[in-house]
Each structure stands twice: as C-alpha cells, then as structure tokens.
Design an enzyme around this catalytic site. Structure first.
Site, PDB file in Angstrom:
ATOM      1  N   LYS A   1       7.773 -10.279   3.925  1.00 26.08           N
ATOM      2  CA  LYS A   1       6.525 -10.774   3.306  1.00 26.08           C
ATOM      3  C   LYS A   1       6.648 -12.298   3.119  1.00 26.08           C
ATOM      4  O   LYS A   1       6.415 -12.847   2.040  1.00 26.08           O
ATOM      5  CB  LYS A   1       6.231 -10.041   2.003  1.00 26.08           C
ATOM      6  CG  LYS A   1       6.060  -8.537   2.259  1.00 26.08           C
ATOM      7  CD  LYS A   1       5.704  -7.739   1.063  1.00 26.08           C
ATOM      8  CE  LYS A   1       5.437  -6.285   1.414  1.00 26.08           C
ATOM      9  NZ  LYS A   1       6.639  -5.502   1.791  1.00 26.08           N
TER      10      LYS A   1
ATOM     11  N   GLN B   1       3.716   7.022  -2.415  1.00 25.70           N
ATOM     12  CA  GLN B   1       2.650   6.144  -2.925  1.00 25.70           C
ATOM     13  C   GLN B   1       1.280   6.837  -2.923  1.00 25.70           C
ATOM     14  O   GLN B   1       0.285   6.246  -3.333  1.00 25.70           O
ATOM     15  CB  GLN B   1       2.574   4.856  -2.103  1.00 25.70           C
ATOM     16  CG  GLN B   1       3.807   3.979  -2.228  1.00 25.70           C
ATOM     17  CD  GLN B   1       3.564   2.600  -1.597  1.00 25.70           C
ATOM     18  OE1 GLN B   1       2.765   1.821  -2.064  1.00 25.70           O
ATOM     19  NE2 GLN B   1       4.266   2.341  -0.508  1.00 25.70           N
TER      20      GLN B   1
ATOM     21  N   ASP C   1       6.648 -18.948   2.391  1.00 22.14           N
ATOM     22  CA  ASP C   1       7.245 -20.215   1.956  1.00 22.14           C
ATOM     23  C   ASP C   1       6.666 -21.366   2.779  1.00 22.14           C
ATOM     24  O   ASP C   1       5.734 -21.175   3.559  1.00 22.14           O
ATOM     25  CB  ASP C   1       8.775 -20.117   2.095  1.00 22.14           C
ATOM     26  CG  ASP C   1       9.503 -20.888   1.006  1.00 22.14           C
ATOM     27  OD1 ASP C   1       9.127 -22.043   0.755  1.00 22.14           O
ATOM     28  OD2 ASP C   1      10.457 -20.341   0.423  1.00 22.14           O
TER      29      ASP C   1
ATOM     30  N   SER D   1      -0.468  -1.486  -0.509  1.00 20.88           N
ATOM     31  CA  SER D   1      -0.667  -0.075  -0.834  1.00 20.88           C
ATOM     32  C   SER D   1      -0.369   0.285  -2.291  1.00 20.88           C
ATOM     33  O   SER D   1      -0.642   1.409  -2.700  1.00 20.88           O
ATOM     34  CB  SER D   1       0.215   0.773   0.085  1.00 20.88           C
ATOM     35  OG  SER D   1       1.544   0.307   0.022  1.00 20.88           O
TER      36      SER D   1
ATOM     37  N   ARG E   1      10.430   6.455   2.328  1.00 21.63           N
ATOM     38  CA  ARG E   1      11.126   7.467   1.534  1.00 21.63           C
ATOM     39  C   ARG E   1      10.848   8.911   1.926  1.00 21.63           C
ATOM     40  O   ARG E   1      11.722   9.760   1.783  1.00 21.63           O
ATOM     41  CB  ARG E   1      10.824   7.245   0.046  1.00 21.63           C
ATOM     42  CG  ARG E   1      11.484   5.989  -0.507  1.00 21.63           C
ATOM     43  CD  ARG E   1      10.872   5.568  -1.807  1.00 21.63           C
ATOM     44  NE  ARG E   1       9.515   5.078  -1.633  1.00 21.63           N
ATOM     45  CZ  ARG E   1       8.700   4.737  -2.620  1.00 21.63           C
ATOM     46  NH1 ARG E   1       9.112   4.857  -3.861  1.00 21.63           N
ATOM     47  NH2 ARG E   1       7.486   4.281  -2.378  1.00 21.63           N
TER      48      ARG E   1
ATOM     49  N   PRO F   1       0.996   1.386   5.543  1.00 21.17           N
ATOM     50  CA  PRO F   1       2.002   2.002   4.659  1.00 21.17           C
ATOM     51  C   PRO F   1       1.321   2.674   3.461  1.00 21.17           C
ATOM     52  O   PRO F   1       0.093   2.657   3.344  1.00 21.17           O
ATOM     53  CB  PRO F   1       2.795   0.783   4.176  1.00 21.17           C
ATOM     54  CG  PRO F   1       1.776  -0.313   4.122  1.00 21.17           C
ATOM     55  CD  PRO F   1       0.685   0.006   5.123  1.00 21.17           C
TER      56      PRO F   1
HETATM   57  P1  XMP Z   1       7.576   4.193   1.402  1.00 17.14           P
HETATM   58  O1  XMP Z   1       8.885   4.694   0.915  1.00 17.14           O
HETATM   59  O2  XMP Z   1       6.589   3.985   0.310  1.00 17.14           O
HETATM   60  O3  XMP Z   1       7.957   2.761   2.020  1.00 17.14           O
HETATM   61  O4  XMP Z   1       7.017   4.996   2.553  1.00 17.14           O
HETATM   62  C1  XMP Z   1       7.074   1.872   2.595  1.00 17.14           C
HETATM   63  C2  XMP Z   1       7.784   0.676   3.069  1.00 17.14           C
HETATM   64  O5  XMP Z   1       6.817  -0.284   3.409  1.00 17.14           O
HETATM   65  C3  XMP Z   1       6.821  -1.291   2.418  1.00 17.14           C
HETATM   66  N1  XMP Z   1       5.464  -1.340   1.956  1.00 17.14           N
HETATM   67  C4  XMP Z   1       4.653  -2.266   2.302  1.00 17.14           C
HETATM   68  N2  XMP Z   1       4.882  -3.280   3.097  1.00 17.14           N
HETATM   69  N3  XMP Z   1       2.638  -3.910   2.726  1.00 17.14           N
HETATM   70  C5  XMP Z   1       3.859  -4.102   3.309  1.00 17.14           C
HETATM   71  O6  XMP Z   1       4.026  -5.071   4.061  1.00 17.14           O
HETATM   72  C6  XMP Z   1       2.378  -2.899   1.916  1.00 17.14           C
HETATM   73  O7  XMP Z   1       1.265  -2.718   1.426  1.00 17.14           O
HETATM   74  C7  XMP Z   1       3.446  -2.044   1.698  1.00 17.14           C
HETATM   75  N4  XMP Z   1       3.526  -0.930   0.997  1.00 17.14           N
HETATM   76  C8  XMP Z   1       4.809  -0.524   1.184  1.00 17.14           C
HETATM   77  C9  XMP Z   1       7.746  -0.936   1.325  1.00 17.14           C
HETATM   78  O8  XMP Z   1       8.378  -2.070   0.780  1.00 17.14           O
HETATM   79  C10 XMP Z   1       8.679  -0.033   2.050  1.00 17.14           C
HETATM   80  O9  XMP Z   1       9.648  -0.787   2.775  1.00 17.14           O
END
Ligand code: XMP
Length: 249
Positions: free
Chosen positions: A83, A204, A86, A139, A223, A199
């Site tokens: 993410k 979530q 900078d 998300s 997860r 995601p």
């Molecule tokens: P889970 O365990 O929730 O992990 O299936 C999801 C993975 O994606 C990342 N994550 C996001 N990354 N925008 C992102 O760039 C998002 O909205 C977002 N939501 C979850 C999270 O850190 C994990 O690696």
C-alpha cells in the site's frame, strides 16, 4: 509481456481467479516454513501470490527467497501488498528492491498523487513488465471513512481514485468484494483493460462467488485458506463456489 497478460496467462493455466494472500501469524520461527508448505500445496490452483508485512517484516526480501523462487518456478506473478504511500524517491527505491528480488507488482495508495508520488513508479514498473495496483475501495468496515469521503464537488474519493487508475495507466485496482456496487462503478470508470482485484472474503464477511460475479477479475484470499487445517481443500471449495460466478473475458 505486460503484467496484465501475465496475470491472465497464469489464471488460464491454473484455471484460477484466486490471488493467494500468503499471510500467517504463527511464531516467527515457524511462519516461513508454514508459508512454504501452504504455497507448495496450493501453487497449482492459484493465479498469483500476494505477500504482505506478515512475511516481509520479519524476514525481508532476501529471507523469503524460497517463496519467491517457488512462485517463479511455477510462473506465478508475485504481488507486494505494501500500500505504497511515500514520496517518489522512496517509492522508486522500494520498487527497485521489489524488482531486483523478483516481484512483479506492487499495491499502492493513489492518495499520494502522481507528481513526485506514483507517476514515475508506474513508468518504472512498466519498463520491466511489472504492474502497479491502486487502492480504490478497501474492504474493512471503516473504508467509507476515507475512500467514501467526497470532494468539494461531491465526488467520492473512490471514484477519483478509479479515474486516477485509468488516467495514470495503472494495471489494476483493489475494490472490496463487500461492495459490489463499487466494483461495477469502478469497472465503468477504469474500463476492461484494468484488472479489478477484490479482497474482503471470508473473515471480513465478503463472498468469493459474489465478488467474482460482481465483475472483479480476481479475488484476493488469505485467512480462509492460510488458516484452514487443509489449505488445498479450502482453496478447492472456494474455487468451486466461484465457478458459479460468470466467467471473465
Ligand atoms: P483475508 O485474510 O482477509 O486477507 O482474506 C486479505 C489480504 O488482503 C489484504 N487486504 C487488502 N488489501 N485492499 C488491499 O490492498 C483491501 O481493501 C484489502 N483488504 C484486505 C489484507 O491485508 C490481507 O493481506
């Protein structure tokens, strides 16, 4: 070959629209070995692999050589979920390291802007066939507190971010699987050449089938697979549910 094409080629080869988030919270001395085991059990059934701070902080790029090599050996694109947010000189330094160690793409935050922010990062990644994926709508529950804010003309930030992805030539965007309306809205803005990664599935509250059916090109799943006692089966079940969703391309 461009990042988009490499993603689509890998998706086709493995018949999968899943980007596996290789996230683990095990004790540090056990985490990497577990990541390698899960990758080994699932690598033929995912489209790409995403690595986050879970591995990058404790081990660093050189410490996850085994993960990188396993992905390379399988032709799986490797995405760094930093993410990135900078100034340009730091961002360029980061992506130079990522490219040197074999990463294919980075997730970045368009909030930082193009000039002296991400513009040259996108150019730099494209020279080597790499990609930049921009956050459009996250998300987690508080996503609306930031991405849902509106500017003085009443345009919500996520729409501005989607327009930036289009105008900056980003390779993909991240839009939550829990907000299908925003996936559709984003698609209208970015067009079909920009990949949508979704995601938010499982813990979530989002659903892989509806996220994919909502028009995302790929779902990002962590997860639900990595914390399952049987990751390969969890992934199979998930892909089974996604098979109900309309095909892309
Ligand atoms: P889970 O365990 O929730 O992990 O299936 C999801 C993975 O994606 C990342 N994550 C996001 N990354 N925008 C992102 O760039 C998002 O909205 C977002 N939501 C979850 C999270 O850190 C994990 O690696």
């Amino acid at each position: 070959m461009k990042f988009r094409e490499r993603m689509l080629r890998s998706a086709k080869k493995n018949d999968s629209r899943v980007v596996l988030a290789l996230d683990f919270s095990d004790p540090y001395d056990a985490r990497l070995a577990r990541a390698e085991r899960v990758l080994s059990a699932t690598k033929g059934a995912v489209a790409a692999v995403k690595v986050n701070h879970h591995l990058l902080l404790p081990y660093g790029l050189s410490g996850i050589r085994g993960v990188i090599d396993a992905c390379k050996g399988e032709g799986l694109p490797l995405i760094a979920d930093l993410k990135l947010n900078d100034i340009e000189s730091t961002n360029l330094n980061v992506v130079d390291s990522l490219l040197a160690f074999g990463f294919d793409a980075v997730i970045a935050n368009p909030f930082v802007g193009r000039e002296e922010g991400l513009g040259k990062v996108i150019e730099r990644m494209h020279i080597d066939g790499g990609g930049v994926i921009l956050l459009v709508y996250m998300s987690h529950r508080g996503a609306g507190e930031g991405y849902g804010l509106s500017d003085e003309k009443g345009v919500p930030l996520y729409r501005t971010f989607a327009a930036r992805a289009r105008d900056w030539g980003a390779d993909g965007v991240v839009v939550s699987a829990k907000t299908l309306d925003k996936i559709a809205e984003t698609r209208r803005i970015v067009g079909k050449d920009c990949l949508i990664f979704s995601p938010g599935i499982g813990p979530q509250g989002g659903d892989a089938a509806s996220g994919a059916g909502g028009g995302a090109d790929f779902v990002i799943v962590g997860r639900s697979v990595t914390e399952s006692p049987d990751p390969a089966k969890a992934l199979r079940d998930l892909r089974g549910r996604m098979a109900q969703a309309p095909a892309f391309e």
